[in-house]
Structure formats: C-alpha cells, structure tokens
Scaffold this active site. Structure first.
Site, PDB file in Angstrom:
ATOM      1  N   HIS A 109       0.857  -1.189   0.000  1.00  0.00           N
ATOM      2  CA  HIS A 109       0.000   0.000   0.000  1.00  0.00           C
ATOM      3  C   HIS A 109       0.889   1.234   0.000  1.00  0.00           C
ATOM      4  CE1 HIS A 109      -3.788  -2.031   1.915  1.00  0.00           C
ATOM      5  NE2 HIS A 109      -3.244  -2.772   0.950  1.00  0.00           N
ATOM      6  N   GLU A 117       0.939   3.847   1.836  1.00  0.00           N
ATOM      7  CA  GLU A 117       1.436   4.233   3.169  1.00  0.00           C
ATOM      8  C   GLU A 117       2.595   3.350   3.600  1.00  0.00           C
ATOM      9  OE1 GLU A 117      -3.165   4.188   3.723  1.00  0.00           O
ATOM     10  OE2 GLU A 117      -1.722   3.371   2.293  1.00  0.00           O
ATOM     11  N   CYS A 176      -6.148   1.770   5.871  1.00  0.00           N
ATOM     12  CA  CYS A 176      -6.769   0.523   6.294  1.00  0.00           C
ATOM     13  C   CYS A 176      -6.194   0.123   7.658  1.00  0.00           C
ATOM     14  CB  CYS A 176      -6.497  -0.570   5.256  1.00  0.00           C
ATOM     15  SG  CYS A 176      -4.786  -1.145   5.240  1.00  0.00           S
ATOM     16  N   CYS A 230      -2.331  -0.478   7.598  1.00  0.00           N
ATOM     17  CA  CYS A 230      -1.552   0.754   7.487  1.00  0.00           C
ATOM     18  C   CYS A 230      -1.649   1.589   8.766  1.00  0.00           C
ATOM     19  CB  CYS A 230      -2.002   1.552   6.273  1.00  0.00           C
ATOM     20  SG  CYS A 230      -1.565   0.748   4.706  1.00  0.00           S
TER      21      CYS A 230
END
Length: 154
Positions: A57, A59, A87, A90
């Site tokens: 992801h 992040e 999410c 993260c």
C-alpha cells in the site's frame, strides 16, 4: 478530527500525484507522502499488483522509504499525507512508526481503519496515536477513486 495547525502547508498535492501515477499503472489510486518539517522524506503510490505484494500500500511503501532515509524504525515528528483513509494494516504501521500527524483525504467506509471499521487508534493495545486530520483534499481523492472504479466496471 482536529483543527489544522497555524501556518499549515499541505503536501496532499504530492500524494494526489502519486495516486494518479498509481492509477496510470492500473493500481488502486492511493498516494502517500512522509514529510519532516518541510522536507519530503518519501512518497509512494499503491504497487500491490505490480509487486504481487498485498502489503504494498502507498502508506507502507512511504513509511518504509522514510524510515530508510532517516536510518530509523521511527518517524517521530513526521507527518504522513495519504489520499485515502488508511486501512487497519496501514494504521497499525503508522502507530508502530510513531508518525506524529496523519492527514488523509477521502474516508473509506468499506476498508478504513481510522474513523470507521477497526478504528485502530482507539484500541488500548495501540501504543501510539498520531494527531489525525481528515478531509484534506477529499474531493480530489474521491473523484480519482470513483473514476478509477467506474472505468473498471465499465
């Protein structure tokens, strides 16, 4: 969630550029930027498909790169800008990295981990809670996400 700081300079524009680049690669358009003061330490867009890595992801990639840039597993005093509400995975990484402030754009009612869903920062097991500022550049982030998914369905 909180009022913005005086003299605030947003780096959400860079995060949106990363999200647009992710969309161009066929990735879900999410971008993230880590800054320390006025210095950009790292920026990234989603690369889960490209890297065949469900943890890639925006992040996570930006946090990893910023930690490498600082030579530390902690990002104390750093700000993270991300175009979509993180999410749970993260959000846990943001806490573990000790990010000082989280700025995010669009809310994620389906998979969010900050304001909806798991609400990672509200749990007693969460060792560090960053300051959270939501809705920064939300309109642009939402437009990008909706266009991406409309194109997938169309």
């Amino acid at each position: 969630m909180k009022e913005q700081r005086e003299g605030f300079r947003s780096f959400m524009g860079l995060a949106l550029e990363e999200a647009q680049a992710a969309a161009a690669r066929g990735e879900v358009p999410v971008g993230a930027v880590v800054v320390l003061g006025e210095r950009v330490l790292a920026q990234a867009g989603n690369r889960t498909r490209e890297l065949s890595d469900p943890t890639a992801h925006a992040e996570m990639l930006a946090i990893r790169a910023a930690c490498a840039a600082l030579g530390s597993e902690r990002l104390v005093g750093c700000d993270l800008y991300v175009t979509l509400e993180p999410c749970p995975m993260c959000a846990a990484a943001i806490s573990a990295a000790r990010v000082g402030r989280l700025y995010y754009g669009a809310a994620d009612p389906k998979s969010g981990g900050v304001a909806v869903g798991a609400r990672v920062f509200s749990h007693a097991q969460c060792h560090h809670v960053p300051e959270v500022y939501d809705g920064i550049g939300a309109g642009a982030a939402e437009t990008l996400l909706k266009a991406f998914f409309a194109g997938r369905r169309g």
